[in-house]
Write an enzyme that holds these catalytic residues in place. Structure first.
Site, PDB file in Angstrom:
ATOM      1  N   LYS A   1       0.834  -1.216   0.000  1.00 36.54           N
ATOM      2  CA  LYS A   1       0.000   0.000   0.000  1.00 36.54           C
ATOM      3  C   LYS A   1       0.865   1.260   0.000  1.00 36.54           C
ATOM      4  CE  LYS A   1      -2.054  -1.034   3.938  1.00 36.54           C
ATOM      5  NZ  LYS A   1      -1.397  -2.298   4.273  1.00 36.54           N
TER       6      LYS A   1
ATOM      7  N   ARG B   1      -8.877   1.344   9.510  1.00 37.69           N
ATOM      8  CA  ARG B   1      -8.503  -0.052   9.769  1.00 37.69           C
ATOM      9  C   ARG B   1      -9.492  -0.756  10.682  1.00 37.69           C
ATOM     10  NH1 ARG B   1      -2.433   0.704   9.129  1.00 37.69           N
ATOM     11  NH2 ARG B   1      -1.513  -1.367   9.069  1.00 37.69           N
TER      12      ARG B   1
ATOM     13  N   ARG C   1      11.876  -2.666  10.368  1.00 38.79           N
ATOM     14  CA  ARG C   1      10.930  -2.172  11.369  1.00 38.79           C
ATOM     15  C   ARG C   1      10.750  -3.204  12.479  1.00 38.79           C
ATOM     16  NH1 ARG C   1       5.809  -0.291   7.750  1.00 38.79           N
ATOM     17  NH2 ARG C   1       4.772  -1.248   9.523  1.00 38.79           N
TER      18      ARG C   1
ATOM     19  N   ARG D   1      11.865  -6.862   4.308  1.00 35.65           N
ATOM     20  CA  ARG D   1      11.605  -5.432   4.116  1.00 35.65           C
ATOM     21  C   ARG D   1      12.440  -4.569   5.068  1.00 35.65           C
ATOM     22  NH1 ARG D   1       5.626  -2.782   4.435  1.00 35.65           N
ATOM     23  NH2 ARG D   1       5.671  -3.310   6.635  1.00 35.65           N
TER      24      ARG D   1
ATOM     25  N   ARG E   1       0.155  -9.195  13.494  1.00 35.24           N
ATOM     26  CA  ARG E   1      -0.437  -8.191  12.584  1.00 35.24           C
ATOM     27  C   ARG E   1      -1.410  -8.839  11.597  1.00 35.24           C
ATOM     28  NH1 ARG E   1       4.562  -5.518  10.073  1.00 35.24           N
ATOM     29  NH2 ARG E   1       3.161  -4.069   9.048  1.00 35.24           N
TER      30      ARG E   1
HETATM   31  P1  AMP Z   1       1.550   0.430   8.684  1.00 35.06           P
HETATM   32  O1  AMP Z   1       2.783   1.194   8.395  1.00 35.06           O
HETATM   33  O2  AMP Z   1       0.339   0.970   7.992  1.00 35.06           O
HETATM   34  O3  AMP Z   1       1.727  -1.056   8.502  1.00 35.06           O
HETATM   35  O4  AMP Z   1       1.255   0.643  10.261  1.00 35.06           O
HETATM   36  C1  AMP Z   1       2.179   0.239  11.224  1.00 35.06           C
HETATM   37  C2  AMP Z   1       1.504   0.115  12.581  1.00 35.06           C
HETATM   38  O5  AMP Z   1       0.977   1.393  12.987  1.00 35.06           O
HETATM   39  C3  AMP Z   1       0.303  -0.831  12.623  1.00 35.06           C
HETATM   40  O6  AMP Z   1       0.681  -2.191  12.793  1.00 35.06           O
HETATM   41  C4  AMP Z   1      -0.426  -0.286  13.847  1.00 35.06           C
HETATM   42  O7  AMP Z   1       0.213  -0.638  15.051  1.00 35.06           O
HETATM   43  C5  AMP Z   1      -0.256   1.216  13.679  1.00 35.06           C
HETATM   44  N1  AMP Z   1      -1.332   1.795  12.844  1.00 35.06           N
HETATM   45  C6  AMP Z   1      -1.197   2.349  11.606  1.00 35.06           C
HETATM   46  N2  AMP Z   1      -2.378   2.771  11.154  1.00 35.06           N
HETATM   47  C7  AMP Z   1      -3.290   2.466  12.101  1.00 35.06           C
HETATM   48  C8  AMP Z   1      -4.691   2.613  12.195  1.00 35.06           C
HETATM   49  N3  AMP Z   1      -5.412   3.178  11.215  1.00 35.06           N
HETATM   50  N4  AMP Z   1      -5.301   2.173  13.323  1.00 35.06           N
HETATM   51  C9  AMP Z   1      -4.610   1.632  14.338  1.00 35.06           C
HETATM   52  N5  AMP Z   1      -3.276   1.436  14.309  1.00 35.06           N
HETATM   53  C10 AMP Z   1      -2.619   1.855  13.203  1.00 35.06           C
END
Ligand code: AMP
Length: 209
Positions: free
Chosen positions: A13, A85, A157, A124, A168
Site C-alpha cells: 500500500k 482499519r 521495522r 523489508r 499483525r
Molecule cells: P503500517 O505502516 O500501515 O503497517 O502501520 C504500522 C503500525 O501502525 C500498525 O501495525 C499499527 O500498530 C499502527 N497503525 C497504523 N495505522 C493504524 C490505524 N489506522 N489504526 C490503528 N493502528 C494503526
C-alpha cells in the site's frame, strides 16, 4: 478524489500510494508513517503508540482519528493508506466526509497470498527519515543501511520481526476484514491482485482509479 488503499501488511500500500501521490499531486496520508514520525520525535502520542506498534497491535481508534481527521478534506485530494482499519475508524471517516460534502471515490483492496506477504515482510527495510521502502534481497540500498534517496538510516521495522508479523496478520483478519465487508455494501471495493512487479501493480491500480 479520495481513494482508500486497503490490504494486509506487506501488500504494498505504501509503495503504491507514494507513487500515485507523486504522479497525481494528491496527498498521501499514511497513519503508519505519521505514527512512526511521532515515535521518532518522542512525542506523547509516539510514546503511547510505540508499545502497540511493536507488538503488531492497533493504536486506539480515538488517537488515530484525532491524528488524521484534520487532513481528510484536503482540497488536493487524498490517498488513504492504512486508514480506516477498524469499523469505528470507517464510521468516523464517513461522518467527516459527509460533513465536508465529499464522497469516497474508490476503495482498492490489494490482495496477496499469506506466504508471499510473510516473505516480503521478512526482507523489508524502511528509511526511518523519508520512509522509502527497500527489499533487502531484491532492492537493497547500494550503501548498506543508507537510504539512496535522502541519506537517512535504513532499518528493519520492529513490527516486521516474525512474532509481530503473525500478530499483525491476525489483527488484520479480526479488525480490518470487517471494514472491507462494510464498504462492499456502501461504496463497492475494487479487488487488485497485488503480486508481480511494483510497476505492474501500479498499472493495475492506475487503471482502476
Ligand atoms: P503500517 O505502516 O500501515 O503497517 O502501520 C504500522 C503500525 O501502525 C500498525 O501495525 C499499527 O500498530 C499502527 N497503525 C497504523 N495505522 C493504524 C490505524 N489506522 N489504526 C490503528 N493502528 C494503526
Amino acid at each position: 478524489m479520495r481513494i482508500v488503499l486497503m490490504g494486509p501488511p506487506g501488500a504494498g500500500k505504501g509503495t503504491q500510494a507514494r507513487r500515485l501521490a507523486d504522479s497525481t499531486g494528491m496527498k498521501h496520508l499514511s497513519t503508519g508513517d505519521m505514527l512512526r514520525a511521532e515515535v521518532a520525535a518522542g512525542s506523547e502520542l509516539g510514546l503511547l503508540a510505540k508499545g502497540f506498534m511493536d507488538r503488531g497491535d492497533y493504536v486506539p481508534d480515538s488517537n488515530i482519528i484525532a491524528m488524521i481527521e484534520q487532513y481528510i478534506a484536503d482540497p488536493a485530494g487524498v490517498l488513504l493508506d492504512g486508514f480506516p482499519r477498524t469499523l469505528v475508524q470507517a464510521e468516523s471517516l464517513d461522518a467527516s466526509l459527509e460533513k465536508a460534502g465529499l464522497p469516497i471515490d474508490k476503495i482498492v483492496h490489494m490482495t496477496v497470498d499469506t506466504d508471499e506477504l510473510v516473505k516480503r515482510l521478512s526482507s523489508r527495510a524502511v528509511c526511518s527519515d523519508c520512509q522509502t521502502p527497500y527489499n533487502l534481497v531484491s532492492n537493497a540500498p547500494s550503501r548498506e543501511g543508507v537510504c539512496g534517496k535522502c541519506g537517512g538510516s535504513v532499518n528493519v521495522r520492529d513490527d516486521d520481526k516474525p512474532e509481530a508479523v503473525l500478530n499483525r496478520m491476525k489483527v488484520y483478519e479480526d479488525l480490518t476484514a470487517p471494514v472491507l465487508s462494510y464498504y462492499q455494501l456502501r461504496v463497492g471495493v475494487t479487488e487488485i491482485v497485488a503480486t508481480g512487479t511494483p510497476d505492474s501493480v501500479y498499472e493495475k491500480i492506475s487503471q482502476a482509479i
